[in-house]
Enzyme design. Structure first.
Site: not given
Ligand SMILES: *Cc1c(COP(=O)(O)O)cnc(C)c1O
Length: 382
Positions: A48, A101, A173, A198
């Site tokens: 983690r 978004y 972004d 993406k």
């Protein structure tokens, strides 16, 4: 300094020291042996906190965005959540794009407001609107350029000045442009975010996100918060993303080539009312886009003559363009934002026109893509 594709293929990816493997191994191990208590062999303790496959991806993406630090996440939203927790506290204010978004809008509007954060949606193509929206409590200006799905353009260098003057951080972004087409840190942004789902991953086979920054303190707090909340990518996901990133430059060139041809076709078709693409000279953001982007990318939106019903018919009539949400993969996708990706913002400031269609133009043979759109537009007009 090495070039973009050399970094994409080599940064963080030296041949494995013990085996010579040219490709970084996938390290599924959740834990790492210690030589005596606290004696870590290579800095790894528990996956983690850090994992070698994830480190390889982070070093590569930091190089591609020109930032000192990259932190990879299990999704773009996981990255957004951690970053906003780091930069905002109760009572603070954030400016978000008026066509943000949808997931980002939902995170701010539905989750962060519960913790006392305030926000204002602003058209960031209009700097005066931003100046008017900034308050003494504004800590973050959140920018997307090109925007989704209207492909609006914001001037990153100008926004960076306004944000700095207001004592706020500028977050970009950069998902729609990809690190190949645009590097916001070099233009003054404090942090860059990608949904690596993406273009960076590029094959529609993995969900992920990344934050890149040159700010040591932000990076440290992002790592601490990520380790505290646990939004990490698995080693296989990190590896798939790294594999995709190697071909980012050649894919983006082809996405841009194909999109330019598709735009030409749409602009000349009677069933199309208007084409939204920053590469068009009459796009209001064209000059700024030409200044800050290498090319104009693979996302194209257009308004269909005949309203919502005609737009829905176009979306249902393509054969190569697959009707689906998401973007940035090698395959072409088509969607109706009003009914799909942006259905949740209907009735809000972020509502989009109901005759809007969004394309993620893939890297197939462009003649086939054009034939497909031509037949779908003809069918919808009938
Ligand atoms: C997809 C997307 C996100 C969210 O990323 P996930 O990987 O789906 O969590 C954020 N911003 C933009 C512009 C996106 O397209």
């Amino acid at each position: 300094m090495r070039g973009f594709s050399t970094n994409a293929i080599h940064a963080g990816q030296e041949p494995d020291l013990t085996t010579g493997a040219v490709i970084p191994p996938i390290h599924p191990s959740s834990t790492f042996a210690q030589d005596g208590v606290g004696g870590l062999r290579a800095g790894y303790e528990y996956s983690r906190s850090a994992n070698p496959t994830r480190t390889a991806l982070q070093e590569c993406l930091a190089a591609l965005e020109g930032g000192r630090h990259a932190v990879a996440f299990g999704s773009g939203m996981g990255a957004s959540d951690v970053l906003l927790r780091v930069l905002l506290k109760p009572g603070d204010h954030v400016v978000i794009p008026h066509d943000a978004y949808g997931g980002t809008f939902r995170l701010v509007d539905k989750v962060l407001t519960q913790w006392g954060v305030e926000y204002t949606p602003v058209d960031l193509g209009d700097v005066e609107a931003l100046r008017a929206a900034v308050r003494p409590t504004t800590r973050v200006v959140w920018c997307e350029t090109p925007t989704n799905p209207l492909l609006g353009i914001a001037d990153i260098a100008v926004l960076a000045d306004v944000a700095r003057g207001a004592g706020a951080r500028l977050v970009v972004d950069n998902t729609f442009a990809s690190p190949y087409l645009q590097n916001p840190l070099a233009l003054g942004a404090d942090v860059v975010l990608h949904s690596t789902t993406k273009y960076v991953g590029g094959h529609s086979d993995v969900v992920g996100g990344v934050l890149v920054t040159g700010d040591d303190e932000i990076a440290e707090r992002v790592r601490f918060t990520q380790n505290s909340v646990g939004s990490v990518p698995g080693p296989f996901d990190a590896w798939l993303t790294l594999r995709g990133a190697k071909t980012l430059a050649v894919r983006m060139e082809r996405h841009s080539d194909n999109a330019e041809r598709v735009v030409e076709l749409l602009a000349g078709h009677g069933a199309v009312e208007k084409v939204l693409y920053p590469g068009l000279p009459d796009h209001p953001g064209h000059e700024v886009a030409a200044k800050q982007m290498r090319r104009f990318g693979g996302m194209v939106s257009f308004l269909v003559a005949g309203g919502r019903e005609a737009a829905l018919r176009v979306c249902g009539a393509t054969e190569i363009f697959t009707l689906a949400e998401s973007l940035g993969g090698v395959e072409s996708l088509i969607e109706h934002p009003g009914a799909m990706t942006h259905a949740s913002v209907a009735g809000s400031a972020l509502e989009v026109p109901d005759n809007l269609v969004r394309l993620s133009v893939g890297i197939e043979d462009v003649e086939d893509l054009m034939d497909d759109l031509r037949q779908a537009l003809d069918a919808a007009g009938r």
